[in-house]
Motif scaffolding. Sequence first.
Motif, short mmCIF file in Angstrom:
data_model
loop_
_atom_site.label_atom_id
_atom_site.label_comp_id
_atom_site.label_asym_id
_atom_site.label_seq_id
_atom_site.Cartn_x
_atom_site.Cartn_y
_atom_site.Cartn_z
N GLU A 98 -61.98 -22.47 7.14
CA GLU A 98 -61.51 -22.66 5.76
C GLU A 98 -60.91 -24.07 5.62
O GLU A 98 -61.45 -24.91 4.90
CB GLU A 98 -60.49 -21.58 5.36
N TYR A 109 -50.80 -23.27 0.39
CA TYR A 109 -50.58 -21.95 1.00
C TYR A 109 -49.67 -22.17 2.20
O TYR A 109 -50.12 -22.48 3.30
CB TYR A 109 -51.87 -21.23 1.41
N TYR A 150 -53.80 -20.41 -10.55
CA TYR A 150 -54.08 -19.81 -9.24
C TYR A 150 -55.08 -18.68 -9.40
O TYR A 150 -54.77 -17.64 -9.95
CB TYR A 150 -52.78 -19.29 -8.62
N SER A 193 -61.05 -10.57 -2.38
CA SER A 193 -60.32 -9.66 -3.27
C SER A 193 -60.75 -9.85 -4.73
O SER A 193 -60.42 -9.04 -5.59
CB SER A 193 -58.82 -9.84 -3.11
P1 FDP Z 1 -58.98 -13.51 0.17
O1 FDP Z 1 -57.85 -12.99 1.02
O2 FDP Z 1 -59.14 -12.76 -1.12
O3 FDP Z 1 -60.28 -13.67 0.94
O4 FDP Z 1 -59.06 -16.96 2.46
C1 FDP Z 1 -58.37 -15.98 1.98
C2 FDP Z 1 -58.00 -16.01 0.51
O5 FDP Z 1 -58.60 -15.02 -0.26
C3 FDP Z 1 -58.25 -17.35 -0.23
O6 FDP Z 1 -59.53 -17.47 -0.75
C4 FDP Z 1 -57.21 -17.30 -1.31
O7 FDP Z 1 -56.87 -18.57 -1.83
C5 FDP Z 1 -56.06 -16.64 -0.61
O8 FDP Z 1 -56.60 -15.87 0.46
C6 FDP Z 1 -55.32 -15.71 -1.52
O9 FDP Z 1 -54.24 -15.17 -0.83
P2 FDP Z 1 -53.06 -14.41 -1.60
O10 FDP Z 1 -53.66 -13.16 -2.16
O11 FDP Z 1 -52.06 -14.15 -0.53
O12 FDP Z 1 -52.55 -15.34 -2.64
#
Ligand code: FDP
Length: 345
Positions: free
Chosen positions: A285, A269, A249, A132
């Motif tokens: 992960e 998390y 974060y 994201s």
């Molecule tokens: P993303 O969905 O953007 O790939 O592994 C998934 C992850 O990112 C992690 O890198 C990140 O720490 C986490 O999800 C972020 O999740 P939130 O948006 O729910 O905080």
Amino acid sequence: MKINPYQPDQSGMAYSVGTTLDRFIKFKQSDFPFASGELSQLLRDIALAAKIVNRETNRAGLANIGGAFGQTNVQGEEQQKLDVIANIRFMRALSKGGEVCAIVSEEEDAVIDLKNKSGKYVVAIDPLDGSSNIDVNISIGTIFSIYRRKTPLGSPIQMEDIMQPGSEQVAAGYVLYGSSTMLVYTTGFGVNGFTYETSLGEFFLSHPQIKAPKSGKIYSINEGLELDWQEGIKNYIDECKAKRYVARYIGSLVADFHRNLLKGGIYLYPATKNNPNGKLRLLYEANALAFIAEQAGAKATDGKSRILDIVPDSLHQRTPLFIGSEEMVDQAIKHIEKSKISATV
Ligand code: FDP
């Protein structure tokens, strides 16, 4: 003036550019008695794919490779074009090298059986984590775990080769595509970090024998989900605030983990209403980062047990993750346990 190129030099004219990743890997091969060089070659293959992905991420804004790809992955998450590109790059590197027999990837529903009977290793990989953040030029990463297959060479791949607990990893690492690009890895003899020198096209040893601070002041959690947290997590975060700790974060696991590993901190998390088992994936992960954390003197748990002891029961299994400086993780666990006890009395 005569300068000996092999001696430390005061003039700066013969300054050393340092140890390349290739040379370091070769040198470290002797840590493994009877090593045949295949793991070393596999690490080099991963580093090469990382260089290519680094190039792609750096020109994402120019090359029309930002944005959504138009499909979702097996987790139901929208795939970004760069997710797909990174997956292709790593798949190629891992399948062409000849050392790997099977791959588990965040971007693939099922195990990829390479039908390579002489491949000793199984790799679990998140080719591009933190997707994201791709389109907004924020750090992203690659995470990988390497296991030795359990079944004999020459036989077909079985699920026991894939479903190994993290404690069986022979190597793990991550690549951070950030303000500079870094590759950090362990083979169980400490953690070493390498920074990519773009003009030479090489990773150089920049962070030898990384040691995580025993404690720290940084806590990393998505506070937008606070209403979904269990009591123990709320109490721990309240304590962090009462102690005037620092909230950081990024939302890219690799980047948040890397900062906390170097500076001292905790990444959390937890389980939430939408994700009762947490959001992060165990195989590609949590396990890799837990192995690195422990090798650097830090800690990783799901709130009940050590991440590395969890025996997976599905490929894309999720897990809560509390990872970082030992004393901070211990303190978070104390709160989780305390709230469980008070809930039962
Ligand atoms: P993303 O969905 O953007 O790939 O592994 C998934 C992850 O990112 C992690 O890198 C990140 O720490 C986490 O999800 C972020 O999740 P939130 O948006 O729910 O905080």
